[in-house]
Design an enzyme around this catalytic site. Structure first.
Site, PDB file in Angstrom:
ATOM      1  N   HIS A  73     -37.566  -9.392   0.941  1.00  0.00           N
ATOM      2  CA  HIS A  73     -38.014  -9.244   2.329  1.00  0.00           C
ATOM      3  C   HIS A  73     -38.637 -10.525   2.854  1.00  0.00           C
ATOM      4  O   HIS A  73     -38.549 -10.829   4.025  1.00  0.00           O
ATOM      5  CB  HIS A  73     -38.989  -8.076   2.455  1.00  0.00           C
ATOM      6  CG  HIS A  73     -38.287  -6.768   2.356  1.00  0.00           C
ATOM      7  ND1 HIS A  73     -38.422  -5.937   1.285  1.00  0.00           N
ATOM      8  CD2 HIS A  73     -37.397  -6.191   3.171  1.00  0.00           C
ATOM      9  CE1 HIS A  73     -37.648  -4.898   1.447  1.00  0.00           C
ATOM     10  NE2 HIS A  73     -37.012  -5.015   2.584  1.00  0.00           N
ATOM     11  N   ARG A 180     -37.687  -2.992  12.013  1.00  0.00           N
ATOM     12  CA  ARG A 180     -38.401  -2.551  10.802  1.00  0.00           C
ATOM     13  C   ARG A 180     -39.843  -2.294  11.229  1.00  0.00           C
ATOM     14  O   ARG A 180     -40.682  -3.198  11.213  1.00  0.00           O
ATOM     15  CB  ARG A 180     -38.360  -3.641   9.730  1.00  0.00           C
ATOM     16  CG  ARG A 180     -36.985  -3.861   9.097  1.00  0.00           C
ATOM     17  CD  ARG A 180     -37.076  -4.934   8.033  1.00  0.00           C
ATOM     18  NE  ARG A 180     -35.910  -5.013   7.169  1.00  0.00           N
ATOM     19  CZ  ARG A 180     -34.869  -5.830   7.380  1.00  0.00           C
ATOM     20  NH1 ARG A 180     -34.845  -6.634   8.432  1.00  0.00           N
ATOM     21  NH2 ARG A 180     -33.847  -5.858   6.534  1.00  0.00           N
ATOM     22  N   ARG A 216     -36.626   2.025  13.223  1.00  0.00           N
ATOM     23  CA  ARG A 216     -36.670   2.752  11.957  1.00  0.00           C
ATOM     24  C   ARG A 216     -38.105   3.157  11.661  1.00  0.00           C
ATOM     25  O   ARG A 216     -39.021   2.343  11.849  1.00  0.00           O
ATOM     26  CB  ARG A 216     -36.134   1.849  10.848  1.00  0.00           C
ATOM     27  CG  ARG A 216     -36.090   2.528   9.501  1.00  0.00           C
ATOM     28  CD  ARG A 216     -35.484   1.622   8.469  1.00  0.00           C
ATOM     29  NE  ARG A 216     -36.396   0.567   8.074  1.00  0.00           N
ATOM     30  CZ  ARG A 216     -36.078  -0.403   7.215  1.00  0.00           C
ATOM     31  NH1 ARG A 216     -34.878  -0.455   6.694  1.00  0.00           N
ATOM     32  NH2 ARG A 216     -36.953  -1.323   6.884  1.00  0.00           N
ATOM     33  N   GLU A 315     -28.625   3.763   2.128  1.00  0.00           N
ATOM     34  CA  GLU A 315     -29.050   2.605   1.325  1.00  0.00           C
ATOM     35  C   GLU A 315     -29.263   2.946  -0.142  1.00  0.00           C
ATOM     36  O   GLU A 315     -29.846   2.161  -0.886  1.00  0.00           O
ATOM     37  CB  GLU A 315     -30.293   1.955   1.936  1.00  0.00           C
ATOM     38  CG  GLU A 315     -31.448   2.874   2.227  1.00  0.00           C
ATOM     39  CD  GLU A 315     -32.598   2.167   2.943  1.00  0.00           C
ATOM     40  OE1 GLU A 315     -32.656   0.932   2.970  1.00  0.00           O
ATOM     41  OE2 GLU A 315     -33.468   2.891   3.467  1.00  0.00           O
ATOM     42  N   ASN A 338     -28.843  -4.144   1.591  1.00  0.00           N
ATOM     43  CA  ASN A 338     -29.824  -4.834   0.735  1.00  0.00           C
ATOM     44  C   ASN A 338     -30.268  -3.903  -0.394  1.00  0.00           C
ATOM     45  O   ASN A 338     -30.325  -4.286  -1.557  1.00  0.00           O
ATOM     46  CB  ASN A 338     -31.052  -5.256   1.538  1.00  0.00           C
ATOM     47  CG  ASN A 338     -30.679  -6.095   2.744  1.00  0.00           C
ATOM     48  OD1 ASN A 338     -29.630  -6.700   2.756  1.00  0.00           O
ATOM     49  ND2 ASN A 338     -31.528  -6.108   3.759  1.00  0.00           N
ATOM     50  N   ASP A 339     -30.596  -2.672  -0.006  1.00  0.00           N
ATOM     51  CA  ASP A 339     -30.999  -1.708  -1.029  1.00  0.00           C
ATOM     52  C   ASP A 339     -29.797  -1.074  -1.713  1.00  0.00           C
ATOM     53  O   ASP A 339     -29.841  -0.781  -2.907  1.00  0.00           O
ATOM     54  CB  ASP A 339     -31.896  -0.622  -0.416  1.00  0.00           C
ATOM     55  CG  ASP A 339     -33.333  -1.105  -0.321  1.00  0.00           C
ATOM     56  OD1 ASP A 339     -33.825  -1.712  -1.290  1.00  0.00           O
ATOM     57  OD2 ASP A 339     -33.970  -0.896   0.736  1.00  0.00           O
ATOM     58  N   ARG A 349     -33.646  -6.625  -6.142  1.00  0.00           N
ATOM     59  CA  ARG A 349     -33.296  -7.626  -5.126  1.00  0.00           C
ATOM     60  C   ARG A 349     -34.280  -8.782  -5.059  1.00  0.00           C
ATOM     61  O   ARG A 349     -34.019  -9.783  -4.431  1.00  0.00           O
ATOM     62  CB  ARG A 349     -33.141  -6.957  -3.754  1.00  0.00           C
ATOM     63  CG  ARG A 349     -34.407  -6.368  -3.206  1.00  0.00           C
ATOM     64  CD  ARG A 349     -34.133  -5.410  -2.058  1.00  0.00           C
ATOM     65  NE  ARG A 349     -34.327  -6.016  -0.760  1.00  0.00           N
ATOM     66  CZ  ARG A 349     -34.360  -5.325   0.381  1.00  0.00           C
ATOM     67  NH1 ARG A 349     -34.191  -4.005   0.378  1.00  0.00           N
ATOM     68  NH2 ARG A 349     -34.540  -5.922   1.525  1.00  0.00           N
ATOM     69  N   CYS A 386     -26.781  -2.721   8.775  1.00  0.00           N
ATOM     70  CA  CYS A 386     -27.920  -3.574   9.150  1.00  0.00           C
ATOM     71  C   CYS A 386     -28.466  -4.369   7.975  1.00  0.00           C
ATOM     72  O   CYS A 386     -29.429  -5.093   8.103  1.00  0.00           O
ATOM     73  CB  CYS A 386     -29.024  -2.737   9.787  1.00  0.00           C
ATOM     74  SG  CYS A 386     -29.693  -1.495   8.686  1.00  0.00           S
TER      75      CYS A 386
HETATM   76  C1  PEP Z   1     -31.416  -2.568   3.670  1.00  0.00           C
HETATM   77  O1  PEP Z   1     -31.882  -2.025   2.655  1.00  0.00           O
HETATM   78  O2  PEP Z   1     -30.276  -3.081   3.712  1.00  0.00           O
HETATM   79  C2  PEP Z   1     -32.232  -2.656   4.906  1.00  0.00           C
HETATM   80  C3  PEP Z   1     -31.723  -3.102   6.033  1.00  0.00           C
HETATM   81  O3  PEP Z   1     -33.537  -2.296   4.806  1.00  0.00           O
HETATM   82  P1  PEP Z   1     -34.680  -3.249   4.198  1.00  0.00           P
HETATM   83  O4  PEP Z   1     -34.079  -4.614   3.988  1.00  0.00           O
HETATM   84  O5  PEP Z   1     -35.773  -3.240   5.195  1.00  0.00           O
HETATM   85  O6  PEP Z   1     -35.039  -2.559   2.932  1.00  0.00           O
HETATM   86 MG    MG Z   2     -33.701  -0.871   2.758  1.00  0.00          MG
END
Ligand code: PEP
Ligand code: MG
Length: 424
Positions: A73, A180, A216, A315, A338-339, A349, A386
């Protein structure tokens, strides 16, 4: 502040610093950092998302950390704010001394220590050119991102901070695909009240009306910043108490956020999205709580839009695998790669040591995305993406073939992606 003695007045800052450190120790957050100079680069073993949020106000020019990953993040935040962040600067890290001049090359990931005047000149020129290019891109004509076969894709902005509102407004964007919300209040010491939340959500909704803004609900936990909810130490925070799991347990806090969101929905095109949902039962609960909230707003005579669309982040592999069932319950999906990658491939990650295993192009990921798109199409709901994968130009054409209809990316990537889509 009112003390006549200059010396005493200045001691105030010492007290504030001690207060911050004590609070930090009690809440087990990191030590506070004091920055008095302008134009600094922050170098630290690790950079947490909360460090970035806290340091923003000092106008920090860049970050360097020994550990970290481009999918963390912290990296996402720095990227979206156009601040260079070099993580995994392991070799150079030990050599950097406080007060030294550094050049960070965010493109190559290099850190140059004590550069000679020629190098400073070259990089100053590069920065200037880049800024001019960014300015020029704001002035280009608006385009619709449409492939040669005639598929139109919406390209939306991801947003992590109210500062970004003005950056986004300058882009050729089709809406905001992910706010976010947990980051909006990262510098608050207490859980934000309904009014505080309402006012902030309203700023997004009114600023971008009639374009959609997908907010979100809080995704606290794991590596996200949080100064006001206390958690027990967990062995596996990424698999622990986070996202919707917290919201469903802390029902009153969740209702506060939903009331603020629904009130803002009356003033523009707001859509609400829920993070980390892994079962239909959770969606049923969410909907029940929404009903209660709307009933309360009704009783209080507060306006809201009853047709506000609700959606889910896809996710986790679990959510993708039951996306046929989830699709019947909501208006849209947004794939959080991402998740999704971290959980599907069991690759943290934020762990640089195994970053080579964090493969967006893995067959398992492709299958899950394809399945999610297919199920969304069957249920006639729209599907967005996203996560950072939405910015990967090598994968763009495949994502569109699978049926992804909206891409939500860092604001500064929108122009490039729209142009690439037109070439497909
Ligand atoms: C994701 O997990 O791809 C996402 C957009 O949420 P975050 O990166 O805030 O966990
Ligand atoms: Mg996420």
């Amino acid at each position: 502040d009112k003390a006549e003695d200059e010396y005493l007045r200045q001691r105030k800052d010492d007290i504030v610093d001690v207060k911050e450190r004590l609070l930090g120790a009690i809440k087990k957050t990191q030590e506070s950092i004091n920055i008095t100079e302008e134009r600094v680069i922050v170098v630290s073993e690790r950079i947490y998302p909360s460090d970035i949020m806290r340091l923003l106000k000092y106008g920090v020019l860049g970050f360097v950390s020994k550990y970290g990953s481009v999918y963390s993040h912290s990296a996402i935040l720095a990227r979206s704010l156009n601040i260079p962040y070099i993580c995994q600067a392991e070799t150079n890290y030990e050599l950097i001394r406080e007060g030294e001049i550094l050049v960070l090359d965010g493109k190559s990931g290099e850190v140059f220590i004590d550069p000679d005047p020629k190098m400073i000149e070259i990089f100053t020129e590069l920065v200037k050119n880049q800024e001019e290019q960014i300015e020029a891109s704001y002035k280009t004509e608006k385009i619709v991102a449409c492939t040669k076969k005639g598929k139109t894709i919406k390209v939306m902005a991801n947003c992590n901070h109210i500062y970004e509102i003005d950056i986004i407004a300058k882009q050729d964007f089709d809406g905001v695909g992910l706010v976010r919300s947990e980051y909006l209040f990262a510098d608050h010491d207490a859980y934000p009240s309904e009014e505080e939340q309402y006012e902030l959500y309203l700023r997004f909704v009114e600023k971008f009306d009639p374009l959609p803004v997908v907010i979100r609900t809080f995704d606290f936990g794991a590596d996200k910043p949080n100064r006001f909810l206390s958690f027990d130490n967990e062995d596996n925070p990424a698999l622990g108490y986070r996202g919707i799991r917290i919201s469903l347990r802390e029902k009153e806090l969740f209702k506060t956020q939903l009331r603020a969101l629904y009130r803002a929905s009356a003033r523009g095109n707001l859509q609400i999205m829920f993070p980390m949902v892994t079962s239909v039962e959770q969606v049923t609960l969410i909907k029940k709580i929404i009903e209660e909230v709307l009933q309360e707003l009704e009783t209080l005579g507060k306006d809201y839009d009853e047709d506000t669309e609700i959606g889910l982040m896809i996710e986790t592999p679990g959510a993708a695998l039951i996306s046929d069932l989830l699709a019947d319950e909501v208006d849209f999906f947004s794939i959080g790669t991402n998740d999704l990658i971290q959980y599907t491939l069991a690759v943290d990650r934020t762990n640089a040591n195994i970053a080579d295993l964090y493969e967006a192009d893995h067959k398992a990921i492709k299958r899950l995305i394809k399945m999610t798109c297919k199920n969304a199409k069957k249920a006639k709901i729209r599907v967005a993406m996203c996560g950072e994968m939405a910015e990967d130009h090598a994968l763009l054409s495949r994502l569109i073939d699978y049926g992804v209809q909206e891409l939500s990316v860092s604001p500064n990537k929108i122009n490039r992606i729209k142009r690439q889509i037109c070439e497909l």
